[in-house]
Enzyme design. Structure first.
Site, PDB file in Angstrom:
ATOM      1  N   GLU A 100      47.151  48.601  33.926  1.00  0.00           N
ATOM      2  CA  GLU A 100      47.242  49.952  33.380  1.00  0.00           C
ATOM      3  C   GLU A 100      45.962  50.747  33.642  1.00  0.00           C
ATOM      4  O   GLU A 100      46.018  51.932  34.011  1.00  0.00           O
ATOM      5  CB  GLU A 100      47.510  49.894  31.868  1.00  0.00           C
ATOM      6  CG  GLU A 100      48.812  49.180  31.510  1.00  0.00           C
ATOM      7  CD  GLU A 100      48.639  47.705  31.230  1.00  0.00           C
ATOM      8  OE1 GLU A 100      49.384  47.169  30.392  1.00  0.00           O
ATOM      9  OE2 GLU A 100      47.755  47.084  31.875  1.00  0.00           O
ATOM     10  N   ARG A 151      50.460  27.173  47.308  1.00  0.00           N
ATOM     11  CA  ARG A 151      49.178  26.687  46.766  1.00  0.00           C
ATOM     12  C   ARG A 151      48.353  27.860  46.244  1.00  0.00           C
ATOM     13  O   ARG A 151      47.741  27.786  45.179  1.00  0.00           O
ATOM     14  CB  ARG A 151      48.371  25.974  47.856  1.00  0.00           C
ATOM     15  CG  ARG A 151      48.811  24.592  48.230  1.00  0.00           C
ATOM     16  CD  ARG A 151      47.805  23.988  49.210  1.00  0.00           C
ATOM     17  NE  ARG A 151      48.228  22.685  49.732  1.00  0.00           N
ATOM     18  CZ  ARG A 151      47.527  21.967  50.586  1.00  0.00           C
ATOM     19  NH1 ARG A 151      46.356  22.436  51.038  1.00  0.00           N
ATOM     20  NH2 ARG A 151      47.978  20.801  51.014  1.00  0.00           N
TER      21      ARG A 151
END
Length: 361
Positions: free
Chosen positions: A47, A182
């Protein structure tokens, strides 16, 4: 929200232990005026990044609609509360995909926004938002990471020849794709048998990454040799043991590894306790690349949340299986799985399956 979800995916390999969050701000006239995603731990959240983006382009966010993939936080952790930043900015509406399960948020962010007169809508693309943060939800709600077991197999289900040779069953595209998984994990784990047989590095090399995941070894008797390649930089290494050996422990610590003891039955590492400890360390997604013995133990104890299987179009005949458990006497004793995704990767297939009941977290 779809664009916010795409932004959230840019947080793979970056935000741990925080969730991956994306945010898009839309002006009252329908223009997108701000975009952002959560940065590394201690950095700004999605935000704030979107608000900064709007400000950088001299755009007012007053009365704007904020689309965010997770509830704005309501507590002061490493950064101030995002709900306060949105309130101060004067936005008119917040559309959030899903409530944050973290106890210090858990609806409080939405409540504070509503108390400030901001309309809050919850639910659009909630399932996709949860999928992006399966590990975060798992760690917060279950006290253990989301455990993803990755294997490469032949069409007849073999992971290696009887002599242990397994490189390479699948092709380069599948190996690169495996490194992308990964990258998104907080930690990559193997067993000491794989360390001794294959001497893997367990790092992310075939795709770009902003950080290396924690490398974890299940090594009950501290048999990992100090010369093992996974002890080389980059990235931290954690070795779980069950039986103390001062000399071996010192050798591993001299190489920069941390040694933690989680003793269980039969002189083996207590795998459940180990997962709880990893959760306390902030591990959200645990990516396992191990041999058939450790795989079998994880399956037998019901600890696998997801199977990531790369299947090659070849037959190996006799060899090592995906997971050594059983033998079973009845079919109804088998582990019942549900397909989540099937996708071609190069010449191979990527199969994702989850135990029945865990198709949706």
């Amino acid at each position: 929200m779809l664009e916010a979800l795409a932004l959230a995916r840019e947080g793979f390999g970056l935000t741990e232990p925080n969730p991956r969050v994306g945010c898009v701000i839309v002006a009252p006239d329908g223009r997108v005026i701000g975009r952002g995603h959560t940065q590394q731990a201690g950095g700004p959240h999605a935000e704030v990044m979107a608000l900064r983006d709007a400000a950088a382009h001299a755009e007012s966010v007053r009365g704007a609609t904020v689309h965010v993939t997770l509830e704005p936080c309501a507590h002061h952790g490493r950064t101030p509360p995002c709900c306060d930043a949105l309130i101060a900015a004067g936005v008119g509406r917040v559309v959030m995909a899903v409530e944050d399960p973290f106890p210090q948020v858990a609806g409080q962010g939405a409540a504070r926004l509503r108390a400030a007169g901001i309309e809050v809508i919850e639910g659009p693309h909630a399932e996709a938002a949860r999928e992006l943060n399966l590990g975060f939800f798992s760690r917060v709600l279950r006290g253990r990471p989301w455990l993803r077991l990755k294997v490469a197999v032949s069409l007849d289900g073999r992971t290696a020849l009887p002599n242990g040779v397994s490189q390479w069953i699948t092709g380069p595209a599948a190996r690169a794709d495996g490194h992308a998984w990964r990258k998104r994990a907080s930690a990559v784990m193997t067993g000491v048998g794989t360390v001794l047989d294959d001497n893997p590095r367990l790092d992310v090399r075939l795709v770009e990454t902003p950080r290396q995941p924690l490398r974890v070894v299940v090594d009950s008797r501290l048999e990992t040799p100090p010369a093992a390649r996974l002890l080389d930089p980059p990235g931290p290494v954690l070795v779980y043991a069950a039986q103390p050996d001062a000399a071996r422990e010192a050798g591993l610590r001299d190489r920069g590894a941390e040694v933690a003891f989680q003793p269980g039955a039969g002189g083996k590492v207590d795998l459940g306790a180990m997962l709880a400890d990893l959760a306390r360390r902030g591990v959200n997604e645990l990516h396992v690349e191990a041999g058939h013995k450790l795989n079998g133990s994880l399956v037998r104890e019901g600890l696998v949340d997801e199977f990531l299987v790369y299947m090659a179009p070849r037959l190996l005949g006799q060899g090592r299986e995906l997971a050594a458990f059983g033998p079973l006497e009845r079919l109804d004793q088998s582990l019942d799985l549900r397909w989540v995704d099937v996708h071609p990767v190069g010449d191979d297939l990527r199969l994702i399956a989850r135990p029945a009941g865990r198709e949706h977290f």
